[in-house]
Design an enzyme around this catalytic site. Structure first.
Site, PDB file in Angstrom:
ATOM      1  N   GLU A 217      41.578  46.210  32.478  1.00  0.00           N
ATOM      2  CA  GLU A 217      42.303  44.819  32.506  1.00  0.00           C
ATOM      3  C   GLU A 217      40.914  44.078  31.607  1.00  0.00           C
ATOM      4  OE1 GLU A 217      44.253  44.538  36.970  1.00  0.00           O
ATOM      5  OE2 GLU A 217      42.660  43.320  36.607  1.00  0.00           O
ATOM      6  N   LYS A 219      39.468  40.980  30.168  1.00  0.00           N
ATOM      7  CA  LYS A 219      38.961  39.925  31.356  1.00  0.00           C
ATOM      8  C   LYS A 219      38.649  38.650  30.423  1.00  0.00           C
ATOM      9  CE  LYS A 219      34.151  39.766  33.299  1.00  0.00           C
ATOM     10  NZ  LYS A 219      34.154  37.747  33.559  1.00  0.00           N
ATOM     11  N   ARG A 224      38.301  31.735  37.012  1.00  0.00           N
ATOM     12  CA  ARG A 224      38.614  32.776  38.284  1.00  0.00           C
ATOM     13  C   ARG A 224      39.302  31.326  39.289  1.00  0.00           C
ATOM     14  NH1 ARG A 224      35.841  37.961  41.071  1.00  0.00           N
ATOM     15  NH2 ARG A 224      37.950  38.288  42.282  1.00  0.00           N
ATOM     16  N   ARG A 239      36.091  29.879  42.277  1.00  0.00           N
ATOM     17  CA  ARG A 239      35.531  30.823  42.648  1.00  0.00           C
ATOM     18  C   ARG A 239      34.571  31.003  43.702  1.00  0.00           C
ATOM     19  NH1 ARG A 239      31.944  35.334  38.670  1.00  0.00           N
ATOM     20  NH2 ARG A 239      30.323  36.070  39.873  1.00  0.00           N
ATOM     21  N   GLU A 268      43.691  34.245  37.125  1.00  0.00           N
ATOM     22  CA  GLU A 268      42.582  33.037  36.448  1.00  0.00           C
ATOM     23  C   GLU A 268      43.809  31.780  35.065  1.00  0.00           C
ATOM     24  OE1 GLU A 268      38.622  33.858  34.046  1.00  0.00           O
ATOM     25  OE2 GLU A 268      39.578  35.174  35.843  1.00  0.00           O
ATOM     26  N   PHE A 308      45.671  39.076  38.865  1.00  0.00           N
ATOM     27  CA  PHE A 308      46.037  40.296  38.981  1.00  0.00           C
ATOM     28  C   PHE A 308      45.949  40.914  39.695  1.00  0.00           C
ATOM     29  CE2 PHE A 308      41.657  37.608  37.716  1.00  0.00           C
ATOM     30  CZ  PHE A 308      40.896  38.292  38.984  1.00  0.00           C
ATOM     31  N   ARG A 380      29.725  42.492  45.115  1.00  0.00           N
ATOM     32  CA  ARG A 380      29.426  42.919  44.445  1.00  0.00           C
ATOM     33  C   ARG A 380      29.655  44.587  43.520  1.00  0.00           C
ATOM     34  NH1 ARG A 380      28.774  40.177  39.640  1.00  0.00           N
ATOM     35  NH2 ARG A 380      28.175  38.296  40.788  1.00  0.00           N
ATOM     36  N   LYS A 386      32.561  45.861  35.184  1.00  0.00           N
ATOM     37  CA  LYS A 386      32.898  44.979  33.934  1.00  0.00           C
ATOM     38  C   LYS A 386      31.691  45.570  32.760  1.00  0.00           C
ATOM     39  CE  LYS A 386      29.095  41.724  34.902  1.00  0.00           C
ATOM     40  NZ  LYS A 386      28.977  39.704  35.541  1.00  0.00           N
TER      41      LYS A 386
END
Length: 517
Positions: A217, A219, A224, A239, A268, A308, A380, A386
């Site tokens: 996807e 970024k 966010r 976020r 986003e 997303f 995470r 990423k």
């Protein structure tokens, strides 16, 4: 509970390399916090202690910057501060506003520090400056809460994930036990800790780590947002779970246009130029800092929203479902023009082309998502990876700060400078303490004491500008905090360059060229 008990535990946890020892020390403090408070104040005290040891303030921002903490009054000789008393003082400081507020706030800060011992002052200074790093990270703290409450760690982690608020879960666990913890569930209108991503070296690495296939996807370099809707009521959170609904009317309008009654979505918000390329991140961020009339803010700079992920829709929770199922629900609900670009592939060349096209469009990079991963809120995890290009610069260390916690006694946070255009001096671009190994900390402490250009017993040690360091960073942003008018984003140390002289360091013009690009 006394502030000195919290400060002492913070120092002990920071000095310990053992995860189990950290958990034991924190659990003992939390148990005491629950006992040493009036029943009416017990929840607040536990939540406050957890927040502080996570390096956060329950009040969020109180208007106290580093300048206000630079020269504290002489410390008290004996501890008298309590947790509830300091918490109340910080709340009072945060409420100061209007004419004369700067002087009033400074007086309150001075009074708070004047009644604190040296150890308490050090704890407060690092807490208020956002530099309290003693290793009490979310996972360690969650396990400490579980130990103190006598509950399974998985129950605490799950509740914290769904509540988006570990201090609140800790207060519930230590005052209400398992029944209180079980009440935390996915609820529309209550923000959830966002899922975070690890880093992959490139698309091939990402594909290998996801078993040969992945969902890539775009970024976006925006902000966010987590969006909740219940009938005609929409709430938008950042976020960090701050409510910014009033500042983002475009996001509210786009959400109300969807054919749905209830939802929780991940997205986003981003400011785009007329041709569709993104504005600088600061343009988007400026909307989040605005106050006052939302329509005026929107007219100043329109924001677009791109969805997303979908965590809940019309009474059905999707948070534990695989990525493919969540995206299928998202695609059925949200029109293509409001979704981020996406590619599901096992072909490294196709993935590389997708990354190149995303970068060419002006965005940050791509996320590679496991097709089977659930939404791991607050973690995470390896389900999201990423992939972003990394910039490097050779800069000069202008000063360094003494570390705290495990870095006590080590020179840690370095001040970074680029050569001025005329080559006669250096201009500061920011600071970093990231990327430093234990061996590097040992080396740089000895090295920087040799380069000290003044006293070494203060918090900041000024240096002769002789040491070159190679810094990796994700981008350059506008900043009024540093003389260069710019700051590096996510800067971290790669290595020290003893093979380069300060005259070979990169210039401010080089940094500005990256900023302009």
């Amino acid at each position: 509970m006394r502030l000195t008990d919290v400060a002492t535990t913070s120092a002990q946890v920071g000095a310990s390399a053992s995860r189990s020892a950290k958990i034991t020390q924190l659990a003992a403090l939390l148990s005491a916090a629950a006992v040493e408070a009036d029943p009416s104040d017990r929840s607040r005290q536990v939540a406050t202690v957890v927040s502080w040891l996570l390096g956060e303030l329950p009040q969020r921002q109180i208007g106290v910057g580093w300048a206000a903490l630079r020269s504290p009054p002489a410390p008290a000789t004996a501890p008298t501060h309590t947790v509830s008393g300091v918490d109340a003082a910080l709340t009072e400081i945060g409420r100061v506003a209007g004419k004369g507020s700067t002087a009033r706030r400074a007086a309150l800060v001075a009074a708070l520090f004047g009644e604190a011992t040296a150890d308490e002052q050090q704890f407060l200074r690092r807490l208020l400056s956002g530099e309290l790093r003693q290793g009490a990270l979310g996972g360690v703290m969650a396990d400490a809460v579980a130990k103190a409450a006598g509950l399974p760690p998985v129950a605490i982690r799950r509740a914290a994930m769904l509540a988006g608020n570990l201090p609140a879960v800790a207060a519930a666990a230590l005052t209400g036990g398992a029944a209180a913890v079980a009440e935390f569930s996915l609820q529309v209108g209550r923000p959830v800790s966002p899922m975070l991503a690890q880093t992959a070296a490139d698309v091939t690495d990402a594909l290998e780590r996801h078993g040969g296939t992945a969902i890539f996807e775009a970024k976006l370099d925006g902000a966010r947002v987590q969006i909740h809707r219940h009938d005609d009521t929409v709430s938008v959170y950042t976020r960090s779970l701050d409510d910014v609904t009033a500042r983002l009317p475009e996001v509210v309008a786009a959400t109300l246009a969807l054919p749905v009654r209830t939802l929780i979505a991940d997205g986003e918000a981003i400011a785009l130029r007329p041709g569709g390329r993104p504005h600088r991140f600061q343009v988007t961020a400026s909307r989040f800092g605005r106050r006052g009339d939302a329509s005026v803010a929107a007219a100043a700079q329109h924001l677009s929203v791109f969805f997303f992920d979908l965590l809940h829709v019309d009474g059905t929770d999707l948070i534990d479902e695989p990525t493919t199922q969540r995206l299928a629900a998202l695609d059925a609900l949200v029109p293509d023009r409001l979704r981020v670009d996406r590619l599901h592939t096992s072909d490294p060349d196709a993935a590389a082309q997708f990354l190149a096209a995303t970068l060419a469009a002006g965005h940050e990079g791509v996320l590679a998502k496991s097709a089977s991963a659930p939404y791991e809120a607050g973690r995470r995890g390896s389900g999201w990876l990423k992939i972003k290009p990394v910039h490097t610069l050779d800069l000069v260390v202008l000063a360094v700060e003494w570390g705290s916690g495990r870095r006590t006694g080590k020179l840690s946070n370095i001040h970074l400078g680029a050569r001025s255009p005329d080559g006669d001096g250096f201009v500061m671009l920011g600071k970093t303490f990231k990327g430093m190994t234990d061996a590097m900390l040992e080396w740089q402490t000895a090295r920087f004491l040799e380069l000290a250009a003044g006293p070494t017993d203060g918090y900041v040690v000024r240096l002769r500008p002789e040491q070159v360091v190679e810094i990796a960073f994700d981008g350059v942003q506008k900043s009024s905090r540093y003389p260069a008018g710019m700051a590096l984003r996510f800067a971290r140390v790669l290595r020290y360059r003893d093979d380069k002289s300060p005259a070979e360091a990169d210039t401010v013009d080089t940094v500005r060229a990256i900023f302009d690009s």
